[in-house]
Design an enzyme around this catalytic site. Structure first.
Site, PDB file in Angstrom:
ATOM      1  CE1 TYR A   1      -3.746   2.401   0.404  1.00 53.49           C
ATOM      2  CE2 TYR A   1      -2.670   3.151   2.416  1.00 53.49           C
ATOM      3  CZ  TYR A   1      -3.651   3.307   1.452  1.00 53.49           C
ATOM      4  OH  TYR A   1      -4.534   4.367   1.523  1.00 53.49           O
TER       5      TYR A   1
ATOM      6  CE1 TYR B   1       0.726  10.873 -18.667  1.00 51.66           C
ATOM      7  CE2 TYR B   1       2.146   9.564 -17.235  1.00 51.66           C
ATOM      8  CZ  TYR B   1       1.345   9.670 -18.362  1.00 51.66           C
ATOM      9  OH  TYR B   1       1.169   8.578 -19.191  1.00 51.66           O
TER      10      TYR B   1
END
Length: 328
Positions: free
Chosen positions: A146, A160
């Site tokens: 996680y 990005y």
């Protein structure tokens, strides 16, 4: 009308975010594969003209027809019981799922907000935790599936942003609670409340001196909403800085529920953080945000929600059935 895609829409936070965006006049695409979400969380939205539900796994190619203005990525198992039973799915939704959604945001020229977590700080050596703390995380421990999924999620989102100029936002969510939490999912509040309602002793792991800071869901949603419409692309902590030990919190639950259960102690799980408290200086400055709901009020509302559950829901196994999913 502005359009927003919310992944994990049938989950706890995703469903509350769907409510908020409908209320604000958005058209909401809600996406979920129900691996940990629950259809009852969005049942009230299915007849809304400005809500469309799409049952889909975000680790597979995502296609939305027409324009899309915003994406909120909240699809991920969030409780230890879930992500320890489906570790590979957890890693995939943080990596492949995030990659797919960033690609969709780029194609649609949409702003995307990524739901990260305080777990990126691991078992922190800095207290309270600020956004510029890099964390103390065991990459190969059981919780790493996680923690590292979320850390990778942040990294690819910033890639990005820097390489493609994508409009990105990252929220680091600290312990949040309220109606629609899944009872007995392994997180502190539903675990304690489920035990109290069934007349069981409350289970505290370790000596109970570890701390948590609990933020009511309405405050969390407000912080996320404000962050989405801010001009800040880096991670921001959203949580309530009021810290309490787990032992003291268990005693609060016993008092709230009017029960006379005892507290029993069990061994602390591997890599369980000993301290968790957000520094929200940045959120105050950038978003003009602070939590408004105090714990007594929020806990009473949450307890009233759990009290209304049926005996079947109250006594349902804490382990969700993942038999229809694989960890390929």
């Amino acid at each position: 009308m502005k359009k927003v895609l919310i992944t994990g829409a049938a989950g706890f936070l995703g469903s509350h975010l769907s409510d908020r965006f409908i209320k604000e006049g958005f058209f909401v695409f809600g996406m979920d594969n129900y691996i940990t979400g629950d259809s009852k969380n969005i049942k009230h939205l299915l007849d809304e003209p400005n809500f469309k539900f799409i049952e889909h796994d975000v680790t597979e190619f995502i296609e939305i027809e027409g324009d899309l203005d915003y994406i909120l990525h909240f699809a991920s198992p969030a409780s230890p019981i879930d992500y320890l039973k489906i570790p590979i799915q957890t890693l995939k939704v943080g990596s492949l799922g995030t990659h797919n959604l960033l690609g969709l945001a780029k194609a649609k020229n949409a702003r995307i907000l990524i739901a990260s977590t305080s777990e990126v700080y691991g078992d922190p050596l800095v207290h309270p935790q600020t956004e510029d703390y890099y964390g103390n995380v065991n990459t190969i421990g059981p919780r790493g599936v996680y923690d590292e999924a979320k850390r990778f999620q942040e990294s690819i989102t910033m890639a990005y942003h820097r390489f493609h100029g994508l409009e990105t936002r990252i929220v680091r969510i600290f312990n949040t609670y309220g109606p629609r939490m899944r009872l007995n999912d392994g997180r502190v509040i539903p675990a304690f409340m489920g035990q109290a309602l069934r007349g069981e002793d409350l289970t505290v792991f370790g000596d109970g001196m570890q701390t948590r800071s609990f933020c009511y869901v309405d405050d969390q949603v407000e912080g996320i909403y404000n962050l989405l419409f801010s001009d800040y692309s880096y991670p921001v902590n959203i949580g309530n800085p009021h810290e309490i030990t787990i032992k003291d919190f268990a005693e609060e639950i016993i008092k709230l529920t009017g029960t006379d259960q005892k507290i029993i102690y069990k061994e602390l799980p591997t890599d369980d953080p000993l301290q968790r408290q957000p520094d929200i200086t940045l959120a105050k400055k950038l978003l003009n945000w602070t939590p408004k709901v105090d714990r007594a009020e929020g806990m009473e509302t949450t307890f009233n929600y759990f009290k209304q559950l049926s005996p079947e829901e109250l006594n349902k196994s804490e382990h969700k059935d993942f038999s229809s999913y694989t960890n390929k």
